[in-house]
Design a protein around this motif. Structure first.
Motif, short mmCIF file in Angstrom:
data_model
loop_
_atom_site.label_atom_id
_atom_site.label_comp_id
_atom_site.label_asym_id
_atom_site.label_seq_id
_atom_site.Cartn_x
_atom_site.Cartn_y
_atom_site.Cartn_z
N UNK A 31 28.06 37.05 27.24
CA UNK A 31 27.24 35.81 27.87
C UNK A 31 26.92 36.23 29.16
N UNK A 32 25.76 35.90 29.79
CA UNK A 32 25.64 36.32 31.27
C UNK A 32 26.49 35.31 32.21
N UNK A 33 26.89 35.86 33.10
CA UNK A 33 27.57 35.29 34.08
C UNK A 33 27.14 35.07 35.18
N UNK A 34 27.18 34.12 35.96
CA UNK A 34 26.55 33.73 37.06
C UNK A 34 27.62 34.34 38.28
N UNK A 35 27.12 34.44 39.59
CA UNK A 35 28.19 34.99 40.39
C UNK A 35 29.45 33.89 40.87
N UNK A 36 29.35 32.80 40.67
CA UNK A 36 30.48 31.93 40.75
C UNK A 36 31.49 32.22 39.65
N UNK A 37 30.90 32.25 38.64
CA UNK A 37 31.76 32.39 37.31
C UNK A 37 32.46 33.83 37.36
N UNK A 79 39.92 43.50 34.09
CA UNK A 79 39.56 43.48 35.53
C UNK A 79 38.47 44.38 35.88
N UNK A 80 38.53 45.81 35.49
CA UNK A 80 37.48 46.73 35.62
C UNK A 80 36.24 46.21 34.94
N UNK A 81 36.02 45.71 33.82
CA UNK A 81 34.93 45.14 33.46
C UNK A 81 34.33 44.12 34.14
N UNK A 82 35.12 43.18 34.70
CA UNK A 82 34.70 42.16 35.79
C UNK A 82 33.93 42.77 36.95
N UNK A 83 34.87 43.88 37.43
CA UNK A 83 34.36 44.64 38.49
C UNK A 83 32.94 45.12 38.50
N UNK A 84 32.75 45.74 37.35
CA UNK A 84 31.40 46.58 36.90
C UNK A 84 30.36 45.42 37.05
N UNK A 86 30.60 42.34 38.28
CA UNK A 86 30.24 41.75 39.98
C UNK A 86 29.46 42.72 40.64
N UNK A 87 29.84 44.09 40.66
CA UNK A 87 28.77 44.92 41.42
C UNK A 87 27.44 45.01 40.80
N UNK A 88 27.26 44.88 39.77
CA UNK A 88 25.71 44.88 39.01
C UNK A 88 25.21 43.46 39.52
#
Length: 95
Positions: A31-37, A79-84, A86-88
């Motif tokens: 799913x595509x997450x928004x910045x807040x999510x 966490x590493x997946x979410x960091x990538x 977030x950077x994108x």
């Protein structure tokens, strides 16, 4: 003792009988997450790491210590997946 050929033949049959992957399942994307999510998911993940560390520190059974280690590694992977992600999305600092 089983013969080597019989064992590998059984595995080949097991994989040969598996159902084909449907095109709908193959087309699924995360799913595509928004910045807040993403921010909230990262905060939740950090909280999970802290809780896992506390539980690890209190554990005394060797098997359960292993379980805490595997849990921590899984949380780190997420966490590493979410960091990538977030950077994108252009996020730089989430505390």
């Amino acid at each position: 003792m089983k013969e080597r050929g019989v064992h590998t033949m059984g595995l080949a049959l097991l994989f040969a009988k598996s159902a084909p992957v449907s095109s709908e399942l193959a087309a699924l994307k995360p799913p595509c997450r928004g910045p807040q999510q993403l921010e909230q998911d990262l905060r939740d993940c950090m909280a999970d790491m802290r809780q896992n560390q506390l539980l690890f520190d209190m554990e005394t059974e060797p098997e359960l210590i292993d379980q805490r280690i595997y849990e921590y590694q899984a949380i780190q992977s997420r966490y590493r997946y979410l960091q990538r992600q977030a950077r994108a999305a252009g996020l730089r600092a989430i505390l």
